[in-house]
Design a protein around this motif. Structure first.
Motif, PDB file in Angstrom:
ATOM      1  N   UNK A 279       0.709  -1.251  -0.079  1.00 35.85           N
ATOM      2  CA  UNK A 279      -0.138  -0.028  -0.015  1.00 35.85           C
ATOM      3  C   UNK A 279       0.811   1.285  -0.226  1.00 35.85           C
ATOM      4  N   UNK A 280       2.083   0.987  -0.258  1.00 32.47           N
ATOM      5  CA  UNK A 280       3.069   2.402  -0.384  1.00 32.47           C
ATOM      6  C   UNK A 280       2.768   2.891  -1.617  1.00 32.47           C
ATOM      7  N   UNK A 281       3.018   4.332  -1.562  1.00 33.75           N
ATOM      8  CA  UNK A 281       3.041   5.071  -2.552  1.00 33.75           C
ATOM      9  C   UNK A 281       4.292   5.760  -2.972  1.00 33.75           C
ATOM     10  N   UNK A 282       4.587   5.876  -4.112  1.00 36.38           N
ATOM     11  CA  UNK A 282       6.004   6.631  -4.524  1.00 36.38           C
ATOM     12  C   UNK A 282       6.260   8.022  -4.215  1.00 36.38           C
ATOM     13  N   UNK A 283       7.538   8.251  -3.670  1.00 38.76           N
ATOM     14  CA  UNK A 283       7.950   9.725  -3.200  1.00 38.76           C
ATOM     15  C   UNK A 283       8.178  10.411  -4.679  1.00 38.76           C
TER      16      UNK A 283
END
Length: 330
Positions: A144-148
């Motif tokens: 569920x991580x999103x990209x920086x």
């Protein structure tokens, strides 16, 4: 028996704390169950293809996650190109590798479910698969991580642990991101696979700490082998040597046995078992435990990997889902 029960209770409590922490950060093991159900199969296939082509890539992907998560958190910032790229930081320059493999995985995932799976999550899955396909443990990854949106070259230069650092220096960097001394020892076990360039470590085998002599902790046969492979004069600094000379490319606890025998390739690794550092008194018993109990090492490694992969993830509406891991969306 009491000690065993206490260890089991401790392990259960630690796992519960980790799961609570992961839950708070909105990461879930079933995050893509509906939106991209084939993601695990796709990543596994591409990692398998990459490892079949070059076994060393397993360790390279594992290292990429370390170097991503310790800078800006686990946000895929290590993949970004540009003037401030973390790839150009000293610990990564001509060293971090596996970017093309991630590109290939991303392309395959985008074909199945465009704009759904972040580069940060792809790396998390690929890292788990790299360990598993090297004979190591399996575990459920939280996603569920999103990209920086930005890279941090300065942070990469200052936050990443190096092969010549003291345990205290490394511990400080781990503590800064919520990890502890046990995590240092357990995650160092990732050096059971992979290799390193001669130019990174060979001064330890000829002129340790400017003394004009090798590190006295090095076992004699290893010292001779490395001196022949990585000569001080006219040697090829890009030539590689296995990090674990006795169990190459197999994910097991041989790394810790090596340390007890004076066969750690990096000074920072060897200090976990022998040396004059005060913290060695604390880390050596853990090294001894892992050298004797492979399953305990594998269990602790998984626990520490889950903790590390949960360092400051971007979730919800923060960041973005990059279409190309090397650049932010236009």
């Amino acid at each position: 028996m009491k000690r065993l029960c206490s260890l089991k209770v401790y392990s259960l409590l630690l796992t519960l704390l980790i799961l609570c922490s992961v839950a708070r950060s909105q990461l879930r093991t079933d995050f893509y169950a509906s939106s991209c159900p084939k993601v695990f199969r796709i990543v596994r296939k591409e990692v398998q293809n990459a490892i079949t082509n070059e076994m060393r890539i397993a360790a390279s992907l594992l290292r990429l996650q370390f170097h991503d998560c310790f800078v800006n958190g686990c946000d895929g910032s290590i993949f970004l190109d540009g003037d401030d790229s973390e790839k150009l930081a000293f610990p990564n320059r001509n060293s971090a590798r596996g970017f093309e493999v991630v590109d290939t995985i991303k392309t395959a995932v985008e074909s199945a479910c465009s704009g759904i799976v972040s580069c940060a999550d792809i790396l998390t899955i690929a890292t788990r698969d790299s360990v598993l396909l090297s004979g190591g443990p399996n575990w459920k990854v939280f996603l569920g991580r999103r990209d920086g949106l930005v890279a941090n070259q300065t942070g990469a230069n200052s936050n990443l642990a190096g092969p010549t650092e003291t345990i205290q220096s490394i511990l400080t960097k781990f503590t800064n991101v919520g990890l502890n001394l046990t995590d240092v020892v357990a995650l160092s076990g990732g050096h059971t696979i992979g290799s390193s360039r001669c130019g990174v470590f060979n001064t330890r085998f000829f002129n340790f700490s400017g003394t004009g002599a090798p590190d006295s902790r090095i076992e004699t046969s290893m010292l001779s082998d490395i001196q022949n492979t990585c000569p001080a004069e006219n040697g090829d600094g890009n030539k590689t040597v296995p990090l674990d000379r006795n169990s190459v490319d197999l994910f097991d606890n041989q790394y810790y046995k090596n340390l007890l025998d004076g066969q750690g390739l990096f000074a920072s690794d060897q200090s976990l078992a022998t040396g004059n550092e005060t913290l060695t008194e604390t880390t050596r018993p853990i090294v001894e435990l892992y050298s004797q109990q492979n399953q305990r090492f594998l269990d602790d490694f998984v626990t520490s990997m889950i903790k590390m992969a949960n360092i400051s993830p971007l979730t919800g509406t923060d960041g973005e889902i990059r279409k190309n891991c090397r650049k932010v969306n236009s």
